[in-house]
Enzyme design. Structure first.
Site, PDB file in Angstrom:
ATOM      1  N   GLN A  17       0.834  -1.207   0.000  1.00  0.00           N
ATOM      2  CA  GLN A  17       0.000   0.000   0.000  1.00  0.00           C
ATOM      3  C   GLN A  17       0.870   1.260   0.000  1.00  0.00           C
ATOM      4  O   GLN A  17       1.554   1.538   0.984  1.00  0.00           O
ATOM      5  CB  GLN A  17      -0.862  -0.008   1.269  1.00  0.00           C
ATOM      6  CG  GLN A  17      -1.736   1.207   1.448  1.00  0.00           C
ATOM      7  CD  GLN A  17      -2.421   1.207   2.806  1.00  0.00           C
ATOM      8  OE1 GLN A  17      -1.861   0.706   3.779  1.00  0.00           O
ATOM      9  NE2 GLN A  17      -3.618   1.750   2.879  1.00  0.00           N
ATOM     10  N   TYR A  61       0.441   4.695   0.360  1.00  0.00           N
ATOM     11  CA  TYR A  61      -0.329   5.880   0.753  1.00  0.00           C
ATOM     12  C   TYR A  61       0.592   6.922   1.410  1.00  0.00           C
ATOM     13  O   TYR A  61       0.790   7.996   0.905  1.00  0.00           O
ATOM     14  CB  TYR A  61      -1.427   5.494   1.759  1.00  0.00           C
ATOM     15  CG  TYR A  61      -2.746   5.037   1.167  1.00  0.00           C
ATOM     16  CD1 TYR A  61      -2.817   4.374  -0.041  1.00  0.00           C
ATOM     17  CD2 TYR A  61      -3.949   5.263   1.848  1.00  0.00           C
ATOM     18  CE1 TYR A  61      -4.033   3.944  -0.562  1.00  0.00           C
ATOM     19  CE2 TYR A  61      -5.166   4.853   1.339  1.00  0.00           C
ATOM     20  CZ  TYR A  61      -5.203   4.194   0.137  1.00  0.00           C
ATOM     21  OH  TYR A  61      -6.411   3.782  -0.363  1.00  0.00           O
ATOM     22  N   GLU A  67      -9.521  -1.443   5.218  1.00  0.00           N
ATOM     23  CA  GLU A  67      -8.295  -1.666   5.995  1.00  0.00           C
ATOM     24  C   GLU A  67      -8.610  -1.594   7.500  1.00  0.00           C
ATOM     25  O   GLU A  67      -8.138  -2.413   8.289  1.00  0.00           O
ATOM     26  CB  GLU A  67      -7.240  -0.612   5.626  1.00  0.00           C
ATOM     27  CG  GLU A  67      -5.966  -0.784   6.431  1.00  0.00           C
ATOM     28  CD  GLU A  67      -4.872   0.222   6.065  1.00  0.00           C
ATOM     29  OE1 GLU A  67      -5.140   1.169   5.303  1.00  0.00           O
ATOM     30  OE2 GLU A  67      -3.739   0.042   6.557  1.00  0.00           O
TER      31      GLU A  67
END
Ligand SMILES: Cc1cc2nc3c(=O)[nH]c(=O)nc-3n(C[C@H](O)[C@H](O)[C@H](O)COP(=O)(O)OP(=O)(O)OC[C@H]3O[C@@H](n4cnc5c(N)ncnc54)[C@H](O)[C@@H]3O)c2cc1C
Length: 394
Positions: free
Chosen positions: A130, A132, A248
Protein backbone atom coordinates in the site's frame (compact mmCIF):
# COMPACT_ATOMS: atom_id res chain seq x y z
CA UNK A 1 -32.42 -22.56 7.17
CA UNK A 2 -32.37 -25.83 5.25
CA UNK A 3 -29.98 -24.32 2.72
CA UNK A 4 -27.75 -23.11 5.55
CA UNK A 5 -27.70 -26.57 7.13
CA UNK A 6 -26.92 -28.19 3.78
CA UNK A 7 -24.12 -25.72 3.12
CA UNK A 8 -22.69 -26.30 6.60
CA UNK A 9 -22.63 -30.06 6.03
CA UNK A 10 -21.03 -29.62 2.62
CA UNK A 11 -18.37 -27.20 3.91
CA UNK A 12 -17.60 -29.41 6.91
CA UNK A 13 -17.18 -32.51 4.73
CA UNK A 14 -14.98 -30.65 2.25
CA UNK A 15 -12.75 -29.18 4.96
CA UNK A 16 -12.40 -32.51 6.72
CA UNK A 17 -11.38 -34.16 3.46
CA UNK A 18 -9.11 -31.41 2.17
CA UNK A 19 -7.46 -29.56 5.05
CA UNK A 20 -4.08 -31.28 5.60
CA UNK A 21 -3.36 -32.35 9.17
CA UNK A 22 -0.53 -29.86 9.65
CA UNK A 23 -2.83 -27.01 8.57
CA UNK A 24 -5.04 -27.56 11.62
CA UNK A 25 -3.84 -25.69 14.66
CA UNK A 26 -1.88 -22.56 15.53
CA UNK A 27 0.22 -21.01 12.77
CA UNK A 28 3.77 -19.96 13.66
CA UNK A 29 4.72 -16.60 12.14
CA UNK A 30 7.25 -18.16 9.80
CA UNK A 31 4.57 -20.40 8.25
CA UNK A 32 2.20 -17.56 7.34
CA UNK A 33 1.60 -17.57 3.59
CA UNK A 34 1.58 -14.17 1.87
CA UNK A 35 1.79 -15.48 -1.70
CA UNK A 36 3.38 -13.52 -4.53
CA UNK A 37 5.83 -14.12 -7.35
CA UNK A 38 8.50 -15.04 -4.80
CA UNK A 39 6.19 -16.91 -2.43
CA UNK A 40 7.92 -19.25 -0.03
CA UNK A 41 6.33 -22.17 1.76
CA UNK A 42 8.19 -23.36 4.82
CA UNK A 43 5.69 -26.18 5.16
CA UNK A 44 4.90 -27.83 1.78
CA UNK A 45 1.37 -28.56 2.99
CA UNK A 46 0.75 -24.78 3.15
CA UNK A 47 1.11 -24.71 -0.64
CA UNK A 48 -1.26 -27.63 -1.08
CA UNK A 49 -3.77 -26.02 1.31
CA UNK A 50 -3.59 -22.70 -0.57
CA UNK A 51 -4.06 -24.42 -3.94
CA UNK A 52 -7.05 -26.42 -2.71
CA UNK A 53 -8.74 -23.45 -1.09
CA UNK A 54 -8.07 -21.23 -4.14
CA UNK A 55 -9.50 -23.86 -6.51
CA UNK A 56 -12.62 -23.89 -4.34
CA UNK A 57 -12.76 -20.05 -4.41
CA UNK A 58 -12.56 -20.00 -0.61
CA UNK A 59 -9.53 -17.75 -0.20
CA UNK A 60 -12.09 -15.03 -1.07
CA UNK A 61 -15.40 -16.74 -0.33
CA UNK A 62 -17.75 -13.83 -1.15
CA UNK A 63 -16.06 -12.63 -4.35
CA UNK A 64 -17.82 -13.61 -7.58
CA UNK A 65 -16.76 -16.90 -9.12
CA UNK A 66 -15.78 -15.09 -12.32
CA UNK A 67 -12.92 -13.42 -10.42
CA UNK A 68 -11.66 -16.44 -8.49
CA UNK A 69 -14.06 -16.20 -5.57
CA UNK A 70 -16.45 -18.71 -4.06
CA UNK A 71 -19.63 -16.76 -4.89
CA UNK A 72 -20.90 -17.31 -1.34
CA UNK A 73 -23.44 -15.12 0.40
CA UNK A 74 -22.32 -13.31 3.57
CA UNK A 75 -24.26 -15.89 5.62
CA UNK A 76 -22.56 -18.82 3.86
CA UNK A 77 -19.15 -17.18 4.31
CA UNK A 78 -19.84 -16.91 8.05
CA UNK A 79 -20.74 -20.61 8.17
CA UNK A 80 -17.52 -21.45 6.33
CA UNK A 81 -15.59 -19.35 8.85
CA UNK A 82 -17.28 -21.14 11.74
CA UNK A 83 -16.49 -24.53 10.24
CA UNK A 84 -12.85 -23.54 9.68
CA UNK A 85 -12.63 -22.47 13.32
CA UNK A 86 -14.24 -25.71 14.44
CA UNK A 87 -11.49 -27.69 12.72
CA UNK A 88 -8.87 -25.09 13.70
CA UNK A 89 -7.97 -24.60 10.03
CA UNK A 90 -5.27 -22.07 9.32
CA UNK A 91 -5.92 -19.17 7.03
CA UNK A 92 -4.49 -20.33 3.66
CA UNK A 93 -3.43 -16.84 2.57
CA UNK A 94 -2.85 -13.43 4.15
CA UNK A 95 -2.99 -10.64 1.67
CA UNK A 96 -3.39 -6.88 1.33
CA UNK A 97 -4.92 -7.73 -2.03
CA UNK A 98 -7.71 -9.65 -0.32
CA UNK A 99 -8.26 -7.27 2.59
CA UNK A 100 -7.86 -3.91 0.87
CA UNK A 101 -7.39 -3.73 -2.90
CA UNK A 102 -9.82 -6.48 -3.98
CA UNK A 103 -12.92 -4.92 -2.40
CA UNK A 104 -12.28 -1.52 -4.03
CA UNK A 105 -11.49 -3.08 -7.42
CA UNK A 106 -14.80 -4.92 -7.19
CA UNK A 107 -16.53 -1.59 -6.58
CA UNK A 108 -14.55 0.85 -8.75
CA UNK A 109 -12.35 -1.20 -11.12
CA UNK A 110 -13.00 -1.59 -14.84
CA UNK A 111 -13.92 -5.03 -16.14
CA UNK A 112 -10.40 -5.40 -17.56
CA UNK A 113 -8.84 -4.47 -14.19
CA UNK A 114 -11.03 -6.96 -12.34
CA UNK A 115 -10.15 -9.74 -14.77
CA UNK A 116 -6.45 -8.90 -14.70
CA UNK A 117 -5.96 -8.58 -10.95
CA UNK A 118 -8.66 -10.27 -8.87
CA UNK A 119 -8.04 -13.93 -9.85
CA UNK A 120 -4.30 -13.49 -9.24
CA UNK A 121 -5.03 -12.06 -5.78
CA UNK A 122 -7.42 -14.94 -5.05
CA UNK A 123 -4.78 -17.52 -6.01
CA UNK A 124 -2.05 -15.71 -4.08
CA UNK A 125 0.05 -15.17 -7.20
CA UNK A 126 0.68 -11.46 -6.70
CA UNK A 127 1.60 -9.79 -3.43
CA UNK A 128 0.42 -6.18 -3.04
CA UNK A 129 1.57 -3.34 -0.82
CA UNK A 130 0.00 0.00 0.00
CA UNK A 131 1.61 3.25 -1.17
CA UNK A 132 -0.33 5.88 0.75
CA UNK A 133 1.88 7.55 3.41
CA UNK A 134 4.70 9.95 2.59
CA UNK A 135 7.22 11.70 4.83
CA UNK A 136 4.99 14.82 4.88
CA UNK A 137 1.65 13.05 4.50
CA UNK A 138 0.50 10.61 7.20
CA UNK A 139 -2.56 11.75 9.12
CA UNK A 140 -2.84 14.55 6.58
CA UNK A 141 -2.83 12.00 3.77
CA UNK A 142 -4.34 14.35 1.20
CA UNK A 143 -1.15 16.42 1.45
CA UNK A 144 0.71 13.77 -0.57
CA UNK A 145 3.17 14.96 -3.21
CA UNK A 146 4.06 11.92 -5.36
CA UNK A 147 3.43 13.22 -8.89
CA UNK A 148 1.96 11.38 -11.85
CA UNK A 149 2.01 13.26 -15.13
CA UNK A 150 0.01 11.93 -18.04
CA UNK A 151 2.21 11.64 -21.15
CA UNK A 152 0.28 10.01 -23.99
CA UNK A 153 -0.56 6.45 -22.99
CA UNK A 154 1.49 6.54 -19.78
CA UNK A 155 1.78 8.34 -16.49
CA UNK A 156 5.30 9.35 -15.49
CA UNK A 157 5.49 8.85 -11.71
CA UNK A 158 8.00 10.35 -9.28
CA UNK A 159 7.81 10.38 -5.50
CA UNK A 160 8.74 9.02 -2.10
CA UNK A 161 6.46 6.82 0.00
CA UNK A 162 7.18 5.71 3.55
CA UNK A 163 6.06 3.06 6.06
CA UNK A 164 5.13 0.83 3.09
CA UNK A 165 4.54 -2.50 4.81
CA UNK A 166 6.42 -5.36 3.13
CA UNK A 167 7.29 -3.22 0.07
CA UNK A 168 10.56 -5.15 -0.23
CA UNK A 169 8.58 -8.38 -0.65
CA UNK A 170 5.67 -7.10 -2.75
CA UNK A 171 5.15 -7.42 -6.51
CA UNK A 172 2.73 -4.55 -7.11
CA UNK A 173 1.84 -1.38 -5.19
CA UNK A 174 -1.51 0.43 -5.10
CA UNK A 175 -0.55 4.04 -4.91
CA UNK A 176 -2.08 7.46 -4.30
CA UNK A 177 -0.55 10.04 -6.63
CA UNK A 178 -1.11 13.71 -7.32
CA UNK A 179 -2.39 14.21 -10.85
CA UNK A 180 -3.61 17.82 -10.55
CA UNK A 181 -1.38 20.03 -8.40
CA UNK A 182 -3.61 23.06 -9.07
CA UNK A 183 -6.81 21.51 -7.67
CA UNK A 184 -7.84 21.52 -3.98
CA UNK A 185 -5.71 18.92 -2.25
CA UNK A 186 -8.44 16.22 -1.99
CA UNK A 187 -9.48 16.74 -5.60
CA UNK A 188 -6.18 16.34 -7.45
CA UNK A 189 -5.41 12.76 -6.37
CA UNK A 190 -5.62 9.55 -8.43
CA UNK A 191 -5.37 5.84 -7.56
CA UNK A 192 -2.75 3.96 -9.63
CA UNK A 193 -1.69 0.32 -9.76
CA UNK A 194 2.06 -0.02 -10.30
CA UNK A 195 4.11 -3.10 -11.09
CA UNK A 196 7.15 -2.93 -8.81
CA UNK A 197 9.21 -4.97 -11.24
CA UNK A 198 10.58 -1.69 -12.64
CA UNK A 199 14.13 -0.49 -12.05
CA UNK A 200 12.73 2.96 -11.15
CA UNK A 201 11.27 1.54 -7.91
CA UNK A 202 13.60 1.07 -4.97
CA UNK A 203 12.76 0.04 -1.43
CA UNK A 204 14.77 0.58 1.72
CA UNK A 205 13.69 -1.39 4.82
CA UNK A 206 13.26 0.56 8.09
CA UNK A 207 14.54 -1.25 11.14
CA UNK A 208 12.42 -1.12 14.30
CA UNK A 209 13.18 -1.40 18.02
CA UNK A 210 12.03 -5.04 17.89
CA UNK A 211 14.78 -5.80 15.36
CA UNK A 212 12.26 -6.52 12.61
CA UNK A 213 11.91 -4.53 9.40
CA UNK A 214 8.24 -4.90 8.53
CA UNK A 215 8.14 -1.80 6.37
CA UNK A 216 10.14 0.34 3.99
CA UNK A 217 10.73 3.64 2.35
CA UNK A 218 9.71 3.35 -1.30
CA UNK A 219 11.36 5.55 -3.91
CA UNK A 220 9.66 5.96 -7.28
CA UNK A 221 11.81 7.56 -9.99
CA UNK A 222 10.60 8.14 -13.53
CA UNK A 223 8.38 5.09 -13.55
CA UNK A 224 6.11 4.79 -16.59
CA UNK A 225 2.69 3.40 -15.68
CA UNK A 226 0.20 2.48 -18.43
CA UNK A 227 -2.96 4.60 -18.32
CA UNK A 228 -5.03 1.41 -18.06
CA UNK A 229 -3.73 1.07 -14.47
CA UNK A 230 -5.66 4.14 -13.34
CA UNK A 231 -8.61 3.04 -11.16
CA UNK A 232 -11.86 5.01 -11.02
CA UNK A 233 -10.93 7.88 -13.35
CA UNK A 234 -8.51 10.80 -13.25
CA UNK A 235 -8.55 12.86 -10.02
CA UNK A 236 -11.13 10.54 -8.42
CA UNK A 237 -8.58 8.85 -6.16
CA UNK A 238 -9.69 10.31 -2.85
CA UNK A 239 -13.07 8.55 -2.90
CA UNK A 240 -11.35 5.22 -3.56
CA UNK A 241 -8.65 5.96 -0.98
CA UNK A 242 -11.26 6.53 1.74
CA UNK A 243 -13.21 3.42 0.81
CA UNK A 244 -10.06 1.31 0.88
CA UNK A 245 -9.25 2.71 4.34
CA UNK A 246 -12.65 1.54 5.57
CA UNK A 247 -11.77 -1.99 4.49
CA UNK A 248 -8.29 -1.67 5.99
CA UNK A 249 -9.70 -0.43 9.32
CA UNK A 250 -12.21 -3.26 9.42
CA UNK A 251 -9.31 -5.69 8.92
CA UNK A 252 -7.07 -4.06 11.56
CA UNK A 253 -9.96 -3.89 14.04
CA UNK A 254 -10.25 -7.67 13.99
CA UNK A 255 -6.55 -8.27 14.54
CA UNK A 256 -7.15 -9.51 18.10
CA UNK A 257 -9.83 -11.84 16.80
CA UNK A 258 -7.43 -13.38 14.26
CA UNK A 259 -4.71 -13.80 16.87
CA UNK A 260 -7.09 -15.32 19.39
CA UNK A 261 -7.59 -18.44 17.31
CA UNK A 262 -3.86 -19.01 17.44
CA UNK A 263 -3.35 -18.92 21.16
CA UNK A 264 -4.72 -20.01 24.51
CA UNK A 265 -7.35 -17.90 26.21
CA UNK A 266 -6.13 -15.11 28.46
CA UNK A 267 -7.29 -16.94 31.60
CA UNK A 268 -5.45 -20.13 30.64
CA UNK A 269 -2.35 -18.07 29.95
CA UNK A 270 -2.65 -16.34 33.34
CA UNK A 271 -3.10 -19.67 35.11
CA UNK A 272 0.09 -20.99 33.50
CA UNK A 273 2.26 -17.98 34.25
CA UNK A 274 0.74 -16.12 37.21
CA UNK A 275 -0.26 -19.16 39.29
CA UNK A 276 -3.55 -20.60 40.56
CA UNK A 277 -5.35 -20.99 43.85
CA UNK A 278 -8.38 -23.33 43.99
CA UNK A 279 -7.97 -23.74 40.23
CA UNK A 280 -8.60 -20.01 39.72
CA UNK A 281 -6.10 -17.28 38.87
CA UNK A 282 -4.44 -16.67 42.22
CA UNK A 283 -4.23 -12.88 42.16
CA UNK A 284 -7.73 -11.46 42.64
CA UNK A 285 -6.94 -8.13 40.96
CA UNK A 286 -5.47 -9.83 37.89
CA UNK A 287 -8.44 -12.23 37.84
CA UNK A 288 -10.82 -9.29 37.80
CA UNK A 289 -8.95 -7.49 34.99
CA UNK A 290 -8.80 -10.64 32.89
CA UNK A 291 -12.51 -11.33 33.35
CA UNK A 292 -13.28 -7.77 32.24
CA UNK A 293 -10.99 -8.10 29.21
CA UNK A 294 -12.60 -11.39 28.15
CA UNK A 295 -16.07 -9.86 28.51
CA UNK A 296 -15.02 -6.83 26.44
CA UNK A 297 -13.43 -9.05 23.76
CA UNK A 298 -16.57 -11.16 23.48
CA UNK A 299 -18.86 -8.13 23.34
CA UNK A 300 -16.65 -6.57 20.66
CA UNK A 301 -16.60 -9.77 18.63
CA UNK A 302 -20.40 -9.97 18.68
CA UNK A 303 -20.78 -6.27 17.81
CA UNK A 304 -18.46 -6.71 14.84
CA UNK A 305 -20.46 -9.71 13.67
CA UNK A 306 -23.71 -7.77 13.95
CA UNK A 307 -22.25 -4.87 11.96
CA UNK A 308 -20.89 -7.28 9.31
CA UNK A 309 -24.31 -8.85 8.93
CA UNK A 310 -25.95 -5.44 8.63
CA UNK A 311 -23.37 -4.41 6.02
CA UNK A 312 -24.12 -7.65 4.07
CA UNK A 313 -20.46 -8.32 3.35
CA UNK A 314 -19.64 -4.70 2.40
CA UNK A 315 -17.70 -2.17 4.45
CA UNK A 316 -19.39 -0.68 7.52
CA UNK A 317 -18.76 2.89 6.23
CA UNK A 318 -17.28 5.54 8.53
CA UNK A 319 -18.30 3.37 11.50
CA UNK A 320 -15.21 1.30 10.64
CA UNK A 321 -13.36 4.08 12.54
CA UNK A 322 -15.17 2.99 15.73
CA UNK A 323 -14.16 -0.62 15.24
CA UNK A 324 -10.59 0.33 14.40
CA UNK A 325 -10.32 2.54 17.46
CA UNK A 326 -11.86 0.10 19.91
CA UNK A 327 -10.32 -3.09 18.47
CA UNK A 328 -6.77 -1.78 18.49
CA UNK A 329 -7.02 -0.24 21.96
CA UNK A 330 -8.51 -3.55 23.19
CA UNK A 331 -5.66 -5.49 21.62
CA UNK A 332 -3.06 -3.26 23.26
CA UNK A 333 -4.80 -3.79 26.60
CA UNK A 334 -4.65 -7.55 26.05
CA UNK A 335 -0.89 -7.45 25.53
CA UNK A 336 -0.43 -5.33 28.68
CA UNK A 337 -2.24 -8.10 30.57
CA UNK A 338 -0.21 -10.89 28.95
CA UNK A 339 2.93 -9.04 29.95
CA UNK A 340 1.64 -8.63 33.49
CA UNK A 341 1.01 -12.40 33.66
CA UNK A 342 4.58 -13.09 32.57
CA UNK A 343 6.07 -10.67 35.11
CA UNK A 344 9.86 -10.73 34.99
CA UNK A 345 9.72 -13.63 32.52
CA UNK A 346 8.64 -11.03 29.95
CA UNK A 347 12.18 -9.67 29.98
CA UNK A 348 13.14 -12.51 27.61
CA UNK A 349 14.27 -11.20 24.25
CA UNK A 350 16.41 -13.83 22.56
CA UNK A 351 18.60 -16.82 23.28
CA UNK A 352 18.15 -20.05 25.20
CA UNK A 353 16.46 -20.42 28.55
CA UNK A 354 13.18 -18.75 27.65
CA UNK A 355 9.91 -20.43 26.71
CA UNK A 356 8.54 -19.60 23.24
CA UNK A 357 5.70 -17.56 24.81
CA UNK A 358 8.15 -15.42 26.74
CA UNK A 359 10.08 -14.47 23.61
CA UNK A 360 6.99 -13.96 21.49
CA UNK A 361 4.78 -11.93 23.81
CA UNK A 362 7.25 -9.13 24.52
CA UNK A 363 7.81 -8.55 20.81
CA UNK A 364 4.09 -8.77 20.05
CA UNK A 365 3.38 -6.32 22.87
CA UNK A 366 5.71 -3.84 21.17
CA UNK A 367 4.14 -4.57 17.77
CA UNK A 368 0.61 -4.07 19.15
CA UNK A 369 1.44 -0.43 19.84
CA UNK A 370 1.58 0.16 16.08
CA UNK A 371 -1.98 -1.14 15.61
CA UNK A 372 -3.36 2.20 16.79
CA UNK A 373 -1.10 4.07 14.32
CA UNK A 374 -1.29 2.02 11.07
CA UNK A 375 -4.37 2.62 8.95
CA UNK A 376 -4.84 5.99 10.71
CA UNK A 377 -4.06 6.81 14.34
CA UNK A 378 -6.53 6.54 17.21
CA UNK A 379 -6.74 10.35 17.35
CA UNK A 380 -7.72 10.45 13.68
CA UNK A 381 -10.34 7.71 14.25
CA UNK A 382 -11.83 9.82 17.07
CA UNK A 383 -11.97 12.82 14.71
CA UNK A 384 -13.78 10.71 12.08
CA UNK A 385 -16.22 9.36 14.67
CA UNK A 386 -16.95 12.91 15.89
CA UNK A 387 -17.46 14.36 12.42
CA UNK A 388 -18.77 11.60 10.19
CA UNK A 389 -20.51 9.20 12.58
CA UNK A 390 -21.87 11.57 15.26
CA UNK A 391 -22.10 14.62 12.96
CA UNK A 392 -20.60 16.96 15.56
CA UNK A 393 -19.59 20.45 14.37
CA UNK A 394 -15.88 21.26 13.69
C1 LIG B 1 3.13 -0.79 11.55
C2 LIG B 1 2.75 0.25 10.54
C3 LIG B 1 2.50 -0.14 9.25
C4 LIG B 1 2.17 0.83 8.29
N1 LIG B 1 1.96 0.42 7.00
C5 LIG B 1 1.69 1.34 6.06
C6 LIG B 1 1.55 0.93 4.68
O1 LIG B 1 1.67 -0.26 4.34
N2 LIG B 1 1.32 1.88 3.76
C7 LIG B 1 1.18 3.19 4.08
O2 LIG B 1 0.93 3.99 3.19
N3 LIG B 1 1.32 3.62 5.36
C8 LIG B 1 1.58 2.73 6.35
N4 LIG B 1 1.74 3.13 7.67
C9 LIG B 1 1.70 4.56 7.97
C10 LIG B 1 0.50 5.03 8.79
O3 LIG B 1 -0.67 5.07 8.02
C11 LIG B 1 0.86 6.39 9.39
O4 LIG B 1 1.94 6.17 10.29
C12 LIG B 1 -0.29 7.03 10.11
O5 LIG B 1 -1.30 7.40 9.22
C13 LIG B 1 0.16 8.27 10.90
O6 LIG B 1 0.90 9.14 10.11
P1 LIG B 1 2.33 9.68 10.59
O7 LIG B 1 3.15 8.51 11.01
O8 LIG B 1 2.86 10.56 9.52
O9 LIG B 1 2.04 10.53 11.92
P2 LIG B 1 1.54 12.04 11.98
O10 LIG B 1 0.43 12.24 11.01
O11 LIG B 1 2.72 12.94 11.87
O12 LIG B 1 0.94 12.10 13.44
C14 LIG B 1 1.77 12.29 14.61
C15 LIG B 1 0.85 12.38 15.82
O13 LIG B 1 -0.03 13.52 15.69
C16 LIG B 1 -1.39 13.13 15.83
N5 LIG B 1 -2.23 13.92 14.92
C17 LIG B 1 -1.96 14.23 13.63
N6 LIG B 1 -2.96 14.95 13.10
C18 LIG B 1 -3.93 15.07 14.07
C19 LIG B 1 -5.22 15.67 14.13
N7 LIG B 1 -5.73 16.30 13.06
N8 LIG B 1 -5.93 15.59 15.29
C20 LIG B 1 -5.41 14.94 16.38
N9 LIG B 1 -4.17 14.34 16.38
C21 LIG B 1 -3.45 14.41 15.25
C22 LIG B 1 -1.42 11.66 15.43
O14 LIG B 1 -2.53 11.00 16.03
C23 LIG B 1 -0.07 11.15 15.98
O15 LIG B 1 -0.21 10.84 17.33
C24 LIG B 1 2.07 2.20 8.64
C25 LIG B 1 2.32 2.59 9.97
C26 LIG B 1 2.67 1.64 10.90
C27 LIG B 1 2.95 2.08 12.31
Amino acid sequence: MQDAAAFRAEARAWLEANCPASMRGPMPDDEIVWGGRRASFKNPESKLWLERMAAQGWTVPTWPRAYGGGGLTAAEARILDEEMRRLNCRSPLQSFGIWMLGPVLLEYGSEAQKEAHLPRIARGEIRWCQGYSEPEAGSDLAGLKTRAVLQGEHFLVNGHKIWTSYANLADWIFCLVRTDPTAKKHEGISFLLIDMDDPGIRTRPIQLISGASPFCETFIENVRVPQENLVGGLNNGWTIAKKLLEHERKMIASIGERQRGAERSLSEFAKTYAGTRDRRIADAVLRDRIAQQEIDQRAFQLTQRRAAEEAKGGSPGPASAMFKYYGTELNKRKFELLLQCLGTQALGWEGDGFAADELRITREWLRSKANSIEGGTSEIQLNIIAKRVLGLPD
